[in-house]
Design an enzyme around this catalytic site. Sequence first.
Site, PDB file in Angstrom:
ATOM      1  N   LEU A  36       0.810  -1.227   0.000  1.00  0.00           N
ATOM      2  CA  LEU A  36       0.000   0.000   0.000  1.00  0.00           C
ATOM      3  C   LEU A  36       0.842   1.275   0.000  1.00  0.00           C
ATOM      4  O   LEU A  36       0.366   2.333   0.399  1.00  0.00           O
ATOM      5  CB  LEU A  36      -0.997   0.002   1.163  1.00  0.00           C
TER       6      LEU A  36
ATOM      7  N   ASP B 128       5.195  -6.503   2.104  1.00  0.00           N
ATOM      8  CA  ASP B 128       6.218  -5.979   1.213  1.00  0.00           C
ATOM      9  C   ASP B 128       6.925  -7.150   0.540  1.00  0.00           C
ATOM     10  O   ASP B 128       7.376  -8.079   1.227  1.00  0.00           O
ATOM     11  CB  ASP B 128       7.212  -5.155   2.032  1.00  0.00           C
TER      12      ASP B 128
ATOM     13  N   TYR C  82      16.000   2.680 -13.037  1.00  0.00           N
ATOM     14  CA  TYR C  82      14.738   1.949 -13.205  1.00  0.00           C
ATOM     15  C   TYR C  82      14.834   0.972 -14.378  1.00  0.00           C
ATOM     16  O   TYR C  82      14.481  -0.207 -14.256  1.00  0.00           O
ATOM     17  CB  TYR C  82      13.576   2.924 -13.407  1.00  0.00           C
TER      18      TYR C  82
END
Length: 197
Positions: free
Chosen positions: A34, A57, A149
Amino acid sequence: MKKVIVTGGAGFIGSNLVDQLLANGDTVMAVDNLSTGHLRNLVAAQRNQEFSFLEADITDPATVGAMSAFAPQVIYHLAAQADVRVSVANPVFDATVNVIGTLRVIEAAVQCGAQRIVAAASGGTLYGEVAPEQLPIVETTPWSPLAPYGISKKVMIDYLRFARAIHGIETTSLALGNVFGPRQDPHGEAGVIAIFF
C-alpha cells in the site's frame, strides 16, 4: 480455474487484473504494501469469496512464506518501484524493490511449485535513447537502459530467465507502455494519457 497471486494488486493495473481474474473464476490473492496502491481499488474484489488480500512488502523474507502457503499456480508480478525520478535519486531503493523483490517472488514460486510468473517490465526505459532511424522499437532492438529503473527492470528479466532455465518456471515479461484506464492516478510522471486528460 486456478489459484493466482497478483503482487501490486492494489495498484491501478494490478486491481484491474484482479477484477478480471475473479471474473474468470480464479481464486486470487493480492499482495501489496500500500505504498502506492489503495484498498479502495479492491472494493469490488473484496466482495468476492475467492479473493484475499495480504498487506506485505515483497522485499520482506516473511512474505515469501505467506505467498508460498497460498500455493498459486501463477504469479502476476506487478509490484515495483516505477518512478524513474525516484530511481535516479535513490538507486539502492529502486534495486531493492525491483531486483530483491523479484528474487523474493521467484523464491516463493520455487517453494510452492508455481508454474508461471508473468511480470511487468518496462515499455521504454529498457532501450535508453534510440536514434530516429531505429524507430519503431521492436523486440530485437538492443537494450541500453540509462536510468536505474530501466537497469533494474533489465536485471528482473534476466532473473526471470534464470528461473526458467534452472527451475523450469515459465516466465513472461510484458513491456507495458502508456497504459491507461479506470483507477489510474493522473499525478506523477507515468500515465501520460491520464495526464493529458
